[in-house]
Design a protein around this motif. Structure first.
Motif, mmCIF file in Angstrom:
data_model
loop_
_atom_site.group_PDB
_atom_site.id
_atom_site.type_symbol
_atom_site.label_atom_id
_atom_site.label_comp_id
_atom_site.label_asym_id
_atom_site.label_seq_id
_atom_site.Cartn_x
_atom_site.Cartn_y
_atom_site.Cartn_z
ATOM 1 N N THR A 157 0.837 -1.207 0.000
ATOM 2 C CA THR A 157 0.000 0.000 0.000
ATOM 3 C C THR A 157 0.866 1.249 0.000
ATOM 4 O OG1 THR A 157 -1.696 -1.212 1.250
ATOM 5 C CG2 THR A 157 -1.911 1.171 1.161
ATOM 6 N N THR A 191 0.672 4.113 -2.956
ATOM 7 C CA THR A 191 0.410 5.522 -2.647
ATOM 8 C C THR A 191 1.611 6.402 -3.009
ATOM 9 O OG1 THR A 191 1.054 5.065 -0.350
ATOM 10 C CG2 THR A 191 -1.290 5.085 -0.833
ATOM 11 N N MET A 195 -6.120 4.101 1.052
ATOM 12 C CA MET A 195 -5.230 4.607 0.010
ATOM 13 C C MET A 195 -5.419 6.110 -0.169
ATOM 14 S SD MET A 195 -4.681 3.175 -3.877
ATOM 15 C CE MET A 195 -4.570 1.485 -3.322
ATOM 16 N N GLN A 196 -6.683 6.548 -0.172
ATOM 17 C CA GLN A 196 -6.988 7.970 -0.312
ATOM 18 C C GLN A 196 -6.370 8.776 0.833
ATOM 19 O OE1 GLN A 196 -9.286 9.651 -2.851
ATOM 20 N NE2 GLN A 196 -7.973 11.236 -2.024
ATOM 21 N N ARG A 245 -3.772 7.970 2.742
ATOM 22 C CA ARG A 245 -2.306 7.967 2.664
ATOM 23 C C ARG A 245 -1.798 8.915 1.578
ATOM 24 N NH1 ARG A 245 0.623 2.202 3.773
ATOM 25 N NH2 ARG A 245 -0.768 1.349 5.358
ATOM 26 N N VAL A 246 -2.485 8.915 0.438
ATOM 27 C CA VAL A 246 -2.095 9.825 -0.643
ATOM 28 C C VAL A 246 -2.292 11.277 -0.205
ATOM 29 C CG1 VAL A 246 -2.613 10.569 -3.001
ATOM 30 C CG2 VAL A 246 -2.580 8.143 -2.462
#
Length: 428
Positions: free
Chosen positions: A36, A40, A70-71, A73-74
């Motif tokens: 992950t 990212t 994921m959103q 972390r980005v």
């Protein structure tokens, strides 16, 4: 403001996977290897290097939880720049978004309803009743499983070739045709339709396919080993123009073949996409060496696998133990004794977890823990949107949103009780 430190905490293999931006890439990511983080960081690097705008990146996961993680972390890396990642989500959510934009190409209106399993079963029961099919002899769930299998293979009813060795397919195919027509009449689709319709739209409408294939300069896919035929085909259609598709997965963790997942998507990736680069993430950050060694020795017996050697920087840890019991009651006693005599002297109860295959298997443990006064917590149970009262509320909202939704009407017409029976409904 972009956090420029996102490359500093990556090992060499992870960094190579993040920085390789040209052409197809297969990342073989062992358990706990930081996949992950790689995905990212890769998204952040694409945007930082101005290789693509956020809305030109398609990032696909299998669960809403994974998509949200994921959103988040980005967002930590990119800050406000991450807001434009409008194509980050699950296979179903992204296909639903695409389908609403081009609903007419699938004979639907853009406000179509996505029905759940309960609605599917109710619809199949109604069809079986009309066709005089005994649902005790042919279960609605079994019928839906066959229909779902056809959809995962990319078949509309008129495209199905019956397997003559299967006694039930000949009976179920006419039901599939009626079921699909009913869904169209109701301006509805099931979860299988979301991807199937999206694939058919892209396949038979060159102009639409050109728009998305040209727009998605980079495609990233998580848990690729769990994809089925139709999902793989969808990705292939979307990546046709730029060829920058990056798939992350672990063939050793492929456990969903019973649900239509095809491991050959992963194993034959480099044959489908020419000039594929393969990178292995073999540094494990989650488990002790003893756990890794046992898992690696066990999985090495599998024949069809890419292969990798997992290593860890952690200590060897306690040896893995295999304890066998006669029944569930003995197992509960054995585990509770182990916790009482050894484990809770080193760790608090909050650091101890018992995993079971199905929720009913917790009963033996609960009875034992209550008997000896050991504190515990059960995680799981009925999901929020599966609770009856929530389904009722949603059915009312669905009917307000779309008056043709007969399945929603059937659910709430006599709820709360209004003395409306089957005879009244038939005569109305």
């Amino acid at each position: 403001m972009i956090n420029k430190d996102y490359l500093k905490n990556l090992n060499d293999a992870q960094k190579e996977a993040v920085l390789h931006l040209d052409g197809p890439l297969l990342i073989v990511a062992g358990a706990g290897s930081g996949k992950t983080k790689v995905l990212t960081s890769r998204i952040a690097n694409i945007i930082k290097e101005k290789k693509a705008f956020p809305n030109q990146i398609l990032a696909v996961t299998f669960t809403n939880k994974a998509a949200k993680e994921m959103q988040n972390r980005v967002s930590k890396i990119l800050g406000s720049t991450a807001v434009g990642l409008s194509w980050l989500g699950t296979f179903h959510s992204i296909c639903a978004k695409l389908l609403r934009k081009h609903a007419s190409a699938a004979n639907l209106n853009s406000n179509f309803t996505i029905i759940d399993t309960d609605d599917q079963i109710r619809l199949i029961k109604n069809i079986c009743k009309a066709e005089n099919i005994d649902i005790k002899q042919l279960s609605p769930r079994f019928i839906l499983a066959i229909i779902d299998r056809w959809k995962n293979k990319g078949f509309y009813p008129n495209e199905v070739v019956i397997n003559k060795k299967d006694l039930y397919e000949k009976t179920i195919l006419p039901l599939y045709k009626t079921y699909q027509q009913k869904l169209t009449d109701l301006n509805s689709c099931d979860f299988g339709d979301l991807i199937l319709h999206a694939v058919k739209i892209l396949e038979f409408n060159t102009d639409i396919r050109e728009i998305y294939s040209k727009n998605f300069k980079y495609i990233l896919v998580d848990e690729y080993q769990d994809t089925n035929f139709i999902q793989s085909k969808w990705l292939n259609l979307l990546s046709g123009k730029n060829k920058n598709i990056c798939c992350v997965g672990d063939d050793d963790q492929s456990i969903y073949s019973w649900r239509g997942a095809e491991i050959k998507n992963f194993l034959e990736f480099d044959k489908v996409y020419e000039n594929t680069k393969v990178i292995r993430l073999e540094q494990n950050y989650r488990s002790s060496q003893n756990i890794l060694s046992v898992a690696s020795d066990l999985i090495s017996n599998n024949q069809n696998r890419v292969g990798k050697t997992l290593i860890t920087t952690m200590e060897e840890g306690d040896p893995v133990q295999l304890n066998c019991f006669k029944n569930g009651k003995d197992e509960a006693i054995g585990i509770s004794d182990e916790i009482e005599k050894k484990i809770n002297k080193k760790f608090s109860y909050n650091n101890i977890a018992i995993l079971v295959r199905a929720i009913f298997q917790t009963r033996e443990f609960e009875e034992r823990f209550l008997k000896i006064g050991m504190p515990y917590r059960i995680l799981g149970g009925t999901k929020f949107y599966e609770r009856a009262e929530i389904k009722d509320c949603v059915a009312y909202l669905r009917l307000i949103h779309q008056e043709k939704d007969d399945l929603a009407f059937e659910r709430i017409v006599n709820n709360p009780k209004r003395s409306i029976g089957d005879s009244t409904l038939k005569n109305s």
